[in-house]
Motif scaffolding. Structure first.
Motif, short mmCIF file in Angstrom:
data_model
loop_
_atom_site.label_atom_id
_atom_site.label_comp_id
_atom_site.label_asym_id
_atom_site.label_seq_id
_atom_site.Cartn_x
_atom_site.Cartn_y
_atom_site.Cartn_z
N THR A 5 19.98 -31.35 72.74
CA THR A 5 20.53 -30.00 72.80
C THR A 5 19.53 -29.09 73.51
OG1 THR A 5 19.53 -29.28 70.72
CG2 THR A 5 21.67 -30.40 70.58
N GLN A 45 16.54 -28.60 71.37
CA GLN A 45 15.71 -29.80 71.34
C GLN A 45 14.98 -29.99 72.67
OE1 GLN A 45 18.69 -32.66 70.27
NE2 GLN A 45 18.52 -32.25 68.08
N MET A 48 13.77 -31.99 61.50
CA MET A 48 14.16 -30.59 61.32
C MET A 48 15.67 -30.52 61.32
SD MET A 48 13.34 -27.29 63.81
CE MET A 48 11.56 -27.30 63.57
N LYS A 49 16.26 -30.09 60.23
CA LYS A 49 17.71 -30.17 60.08
C LYS A 49 18.46 -29.12 60.89
CE LYS A 49 17.24 -33.56 57.24
NZ LYS A 49 17.52 -34.93 57.73
N GLN A 50 17.87 -27.94 61.07
CA GLN A 50 18.58 -26.86 61.75
C GLN A 50 17.72 -26.24 62.84
OE1 GLN A 50 19.55 -24.13 58.56
NE2 GLN A 50 21.41 -25.25 58.02
N VAL A 51 18.37 -25.60 63.80
CA VAL A 51 17.67 -24.87 64.84
C VAL A 51 16.94 -23.67 64.21
CG1 VAL A 51 17.92 -23.57 67.00
CG2 VAL A 51 19.39 -25.55 66.54
N ASN A 52 15.70 -23.48 64.63
CA ASN A 52 14.92 -22.36 64.10
C ASN A 52 14.90 -21.21 65.11
OD1 ASN A 52 12.90 -20.63 63.01
ND2 ASN A 52 11.96 -22.38 61.97
N HIS A 53 15.39 -20.04 64.67
CA HIS A 53 15.40 -18.85 65.51
C HIS A 53 14.44 -17.78 65.00
CE1 HIS A 53 18.88 -20.02 68.01
NE2 HIS A 53 19.40 -20.52 66.91
N HIS A 89 14.22 -26.69 68.11
CA HIS A 89 14.70 -27.75 67.22
C HIS A 89 13.98 -29.04 67.59
CE1 HIS A 89 18.41 -29.86 65.23
NE2 HIS A 89 17.39 -29.76 64.42
#
Length: 236
Positions: A122, A125, A175-180, A225
Motif C-alpha cells: 500500500t 507501506q 503493525m495492524k493499522q496505518v499510523n497518521h 504502515h
C-alpha cells in the motif's frame, strides 16, 4: 502469533536458538508461542542490542550471547528449533549462516525464517520501504551489509536454494493499522533527515537530497504502515 501456535500445537519444542536476535523482538514472539518452559537463546554480534534484550527480558528461560551466525559455537543437532527474523538481509555470509542453522538444528527439528517483504505494498507501506531502503543505501556506503528487501517469491526461492524444505508459509502484519499520528510521522521524517545528514560532503548527497521533501509529503498524504512480513516454517 496464532499461526505459529496452531502449527506447533502438537509439537514438543524445548530449546530454541534465535539468530540475529537484536533487541529481542522475535524472542518475545517465540516466548508467547511456546511458553516459559521452553529455553530461548538469542545471539547477535551487537553488544548494544544484547544489553537492551537482557534488560527487556530478564526471564530465567531466556539467555542472550554475543555471536555471529556464520560460525555458531554449538554442537550438531542441538536445538529443536532455530529461527532468524528480519536479519537475512543484514548477513554478509547468508548461505554460511543458513548452513550453520541447519547444522545445529536436530534432524527432526524446525527452521523459521521471518522477513519483511517488498512487492505489492500500500502507499503507507511504501513509505516504510522508502525509509528502509534509504537506510540500507546509507549503510552500504559505510561498508555495512544491508540489502534492500526481497519479494515474497524471492524469499521462497532463497530458502529453497539453501536446502530449506518449506512446510508452511504465511504473511502477517506487525503493525495492524496505518499510523497518521503527527508525532509518530515526525519521528519517521527525522530518521530520514538524520540518514541524509550522514551523506553531507559526499557526492551522493545531491543525488539523494530530493528524497527528504518527497518522503515528508508522502507521510502527510498516506501515513506510515510497516510492510508485511513473510514467515516460513521449514525443515532441512
Amino acid at each position: 502469533m496464532k499461526q505459529l501456535q496452531e502449527f506447533f500445537k502438537d509439537q514438543t519444542i524445548q530449546s530454541i536458538l534465535d539468530v540475529g536476535c537484536g533487541a529481542g523482538d522475535f524472542i518475545k514472539v517465540l516466548n508467547d508461542t511456546f511458553g516459559s518452559e521452553t529455553q530461548l537463546l538469542g545471539i547477535d554480534p551487537g553488544e548494544v542490542w544484547l544489553r537492551e534484550a537482557r534488560a527487556r527480558f530478564p526471564q530465567e528461560n531466556m539467555e542472550f550471547r554475543c555471536m555471529h551466525g556464520e560460525k555458531l559455537a554449538f554442537e550438531n543437532d542441538q536445538f529443536d528449533l532455530v529461527s532468524i527474523s528480519n536479519a537475512l538481509h543484514h548477513l554478509a555470509q547468508l548461505e554460511q549462516t543458513l548452513a550453520e542453522m541447519k547444522r545445529v538444528v536436530r534432524s527432526s527439528g524446525w527452521l523459521i525464517v521471518n522477513e519483511v517483504i517488498d512487492g505489492e505494498l500500500t502507499e503507507a507501506q511504501q513509505n516504510h520501504r522508502m525509509l528502509h531502503h534509504f537506510k540500507s543505501y546509507v549503510d552500504r556506503l559505510h561498508g555495512i551489509t544491508h540489502r534492500p528487501t526481497w519479494t515474497e517469491q524471492e524469499i521462497m526461492d532463497l530458502a529453497e536454494a539453501n536446502g530449506l524444505q518449506v512446510k508452511h508459509a504465511f504473511l502477517h502484519l506487525k503493525m495492524k493499522q496505518v499510523n497518521h499520528d503527527e508525532l509518530f510521522l515526525d519521528d519517521k521524517y527525522r530518521q530520514m533527515e538524520s540518514l541524509l545528514e550522514e551523506l553531507q560532503g559526499r557526492p551522493e548527497f545531491d543525488e539523494k537530497k530530493d528524497q527528504l521533501p518527497l518522503f515528508k509529503e508522502r507521510l502527510k498524504q498516506h501515513g506510515f504502515h510497516l510492510a508485511p512480513q513473510l514467515l516460513l516454517i521449514a525443515q532441512a
